[in-house]
Design an enzyme around this catalytic site. Structure first.
Site, PDB file in Angstrom:
ATOM      1  N   THR A  14      40.460 101.743   1.059  1.00  0.00           N
ATOM      2  CA  THR A  14      40.691 103.336   1.481  1.00  0.00           C
ATOM      3  C   THR A  14      40.071 104.844   0.430  1.00  0.00           C
ATOM      4  OG1 THR A  14      42.647 102.509   2.263  1.00  0.00           O
ATOM      5  CG2 THR A  14      42.724 104.043   2.272  1.00  0.00           C
ATOM      6  N   ILE A  15      40.238 104.743  -0.710  1.00  0.00           N
ATOM      7  CA  ILE A  15      39.589 105.434  -0.928  1.00  0.00           C
ATOM      8  C   ILE A  15      38.159 105.466  -1.076  1.00  0.00           C
ATOM      9  CG2 ILE A  15      39.267 106.293  -3.579  1.00  0.00           C
ATOM     10  CD1 ILE A  15      42.051 107.035  -2.012  1.00  0.00           C
ATOM     11  N   GLY A 113      45.671 104.180  -9.512  1.00  0.00           N
ATOM     12  CA  GLY A 113      46.258 103.025  -9.977  1.00  0.00           C
ATOM     13  C   GLY A 113      46.398 102.134 -11.632  1.00  0.00           C
ATOM     14  N   CYS A 143      47.795 110.148  -6.177  1.00  0.00           N
ATOM     15  CA  CYS A 143      47.973 110.935  -4.950  1.00  0.00           C
ATOM     16  C   CYS A 143      49.111 112.223  -5.260  1.00  0.00           C
ATOM     17  CB  CYS A 143      48.097 110.864  -3.832  1.00  0.00           C
ATOM     18  SG  CYS A 143      48.750 108.815  -3.923  1.00  0.00           S
ATOM     19  N   ASN A 144      49.821 111.300  -5.574  1.00  0.00           N
ATOM     20  CA  ASN A 144      51.267 112.082  -5.872  1.00  0.00           C
ATOM     21  C   ASN A 144      50.868 113.233  -7.483  1.00  0.00           C
ATOM     22  OD1 ASN A 144      53.949 111.601  -3.359  1.00  0.00           O
ATOM     23  ND2 ASN A 144      53.723 109.309  -3.992  1.00  0.00           N
ATOM     24  N   HIS A 197      55.507 109.852 -12.204  1.00  0.00           N
ATOM     25  CA  HIS A 197      54.701 110.467 -11.697  1.00  0.00           C
ATOM     26  C   HIS A 197      55.116 111.917 -12.831  1.00  0.00           C
ATOM     27  CE1 HIS A 197      56.214 108.417  -8.100  1.00  0.00           C
ATOM     28  NE2 HIS A 197      54.995 108.243  -7.785  1.00  0.00           N
ATOM     29  N   GLY A 198      56.446 111.533 -13.077  1.00  0.00           N
ATOM     30  CA  GLY A 198      56.471 113.097 -14.084  1.00  0.00           C
ATOM     31  C   GLY A 198      55.447 113.440 -15.365  1.00  0.00           C
ATOM     32  N   HIS A 223      53.287 111.836   1.600  1.00  0.00           N
ATOM     33  CA  HIS A 223      54.384 112.171   0.696  1.00  0.00           C
ATOM     34  C   HIS A 223      55.402 113.581   1.467  1.00  0.00           C
ATOM     35  CE1 HIS A 223      53.155 108.332  -1.419  1.00  0.00           C
ATOM     36  NE2 HIS A 223      51.628 109.015  -1.675  1.00  0.00           N
ATOM     37  N   GLN A 303      48.238 111.186   1.612  1.00  0.00           N
ATOM     38  CA  GLN A 303      47.634 110.265   0.418  1.00  0.00           C
ATOM     39  C   GLN A 303      46.226 109.796   0.159  1.00  0.00           C
ATOM     40  OE1 GLN A 303      49.648 109.239   3.015  1.00  0.00           O
ATOM     41  NE2 GLN A 303      49.175 107.516   3.537  1.00  0.00           N
TER      42      GLN A 303
END
Ligand code: NAD
Length: 339
Positions: A14-15, A113, A143-144, A197-198, A223, A303
């Site tokens: 995908t990427i 990842g 992504c996020n 994510h934070g 997202h 994403q």
């Protein structure tokens, strides 16, 4: 432009396929080969598109030959003569590939990842380009995290932030996935505070006070982030809107134009770009609100494509081809971002 920088893509998924095509749109770099583990339709399409194909796992060369797919050799052969490798292998596999890059002494870009300690720097082009200059190993965040970091950095550059609280409503899987999914549920993921994510945003912007929560929902397109920020000083909604409008990697959209959900954003992107790739954060301008001194913003992130421009800029930073402003401008121009 002089000699083109030689780039290898390790993991044409995908990427990887999107990074490969984006590199082909830059005048200062070229893809010298891509790797696949299986001789499937993606491998056949890579060859059809003119990419030189190599086996990601050395003893699989024969599997490709037996399938009648033109194969140049294994990943080691590909990496012999490249300036940089973009590792787009599945989550955690990048870390397993790292010793090979170390052995060969080549530069490598990892994806979101991987854990942050796989690289010297966690990267987002507009937030910390300069930290990647000349580095051997860089990780382009997920992504996020890319979506959050761009938004937070753009606000922070203009107005000091006291704290950020955000909720990620995550597409459960990418559209191509048929092995896993979530048909009829909302999955708190993770259920315990905080979501990763934070801390991941803090790997790029260490001084931001941020806590995030996240939920997976049965959709594959994008997202959605619901973000609130407490700022140091009081600002107007217009000032926030203007600051976001000035950043090309953020696209302001309005529900009055028919952008009522992610499906409409994707329908728009289908007209705009190959494979509905949307490299920009899609921020609903009419979601921007200020209550009790806190700014509220809703944005949507595709994403599969949001990290593509970041990979291009990371190449230029690591190989010292251009400075931050020049690189971002060049990438934006070639990928038609903000036009
Ligand atoms: P993917 O499964 O679509 O593609 C991975 C590719 O790597 C496949 O083509 C596979 O054949 C290949 N591969 C498998 N084993 C390999 C090995 N040992 N060496 C080299 N290649 C190998 O995965 P993806 O969605 O493209 O994700 C790649 C990375 O990008 C992950 O770190 C992921 O977290 C990150 N990322 C994904 C998204 C997304 O939404 N898809 C967004 C941002 C970041």
């Amino acid at each position: 432009m002089g000699m083109k920088v030689k780039v290898a893509i390790n993991g044409y998924g995908t990427i990887g396929k999107r990074v490969a095509d984006a590199i082909g749109m830059q005048p200062d770099m070229e893809v010298v080969g891509v790797t696949k583990t299986k001789p499937d339709f993606d491998a056949k399409m890579a060859v059809k598109k003119g990419y030189k194909l190599y086996a990601a796992i050395p003893d699989r060369v024969k599997v490709f030959e037996d399938a009648g797919i033109e194969i140049q050799g294994a990943v080691d052969d590909l990496l012999k003569d490249v300036d940089i490798v973009i590792d787009c292998s599945p989550n955690k596999v990048g870390a397993q590939n790292k010793p090979l890059y170390e052995k060969l002494g080549i530069k490598a870009i990892f994806q979101g990842g991987e854990k942050k300690d796989v690289a010297e720097v966690s990267f987002n082009a507009i937030a910390n380009f300069d930290e990647a200059v000349g580095k051997q190993f860089v990780r382009v965040v997920s992504c996020n995290t890319t979506g959050l970091t761009r938004l937070i950095y753009t606000i922070k550059k203009n107005f000091p932030i006291k704290k950020v609280r955000a909720t990620m409503i995550r597409r459960v899987v990418d559209p191509k996935e048929d092995k896993k999914g979530l048909v009829n549920g909302i999955e708190p993921n993770p259920i315990k505070l905080p979501s990763h994510h934070g801390p991941d945003v803090q790997s790029v912007l260490p001084d931001v006070n941020i806590v995030t929560t996240a939920f997976k929902v049965p959709t594959t397109l994008m997202h959605v982030h619901s973000v609130s920020m407490e700022l140091q000083d009081s600002v107007s909604e217009d000032a926030i809107r203007d600051a976001l409008a000035a950043e090309p990697r953020i696209m302001l959209i309005n529900s009055s134009d028919g952008f009522t959900s992610t499906t409409k954003i994707i329908e728009f992107a289908r007209e705009l770009r190959m494979r509905y790739d949307l490299y920009e954060n899609a921020v609903w301008a009419d979601s921007i609100g200020i209550v009790d001194g806190e700014v509220y913003i809703t944005q949507a992130i595709n994403q599969e494509s949001i990290v593509i421009p970041e990979n291009i800029d990371a190449i230029r930073a690591m190989l010292e081809l251009m400075d931050k402003e020049e690189s971002i401008k060049e990438t934006n121009k070639n990928l038609k971002i903000g036009v």
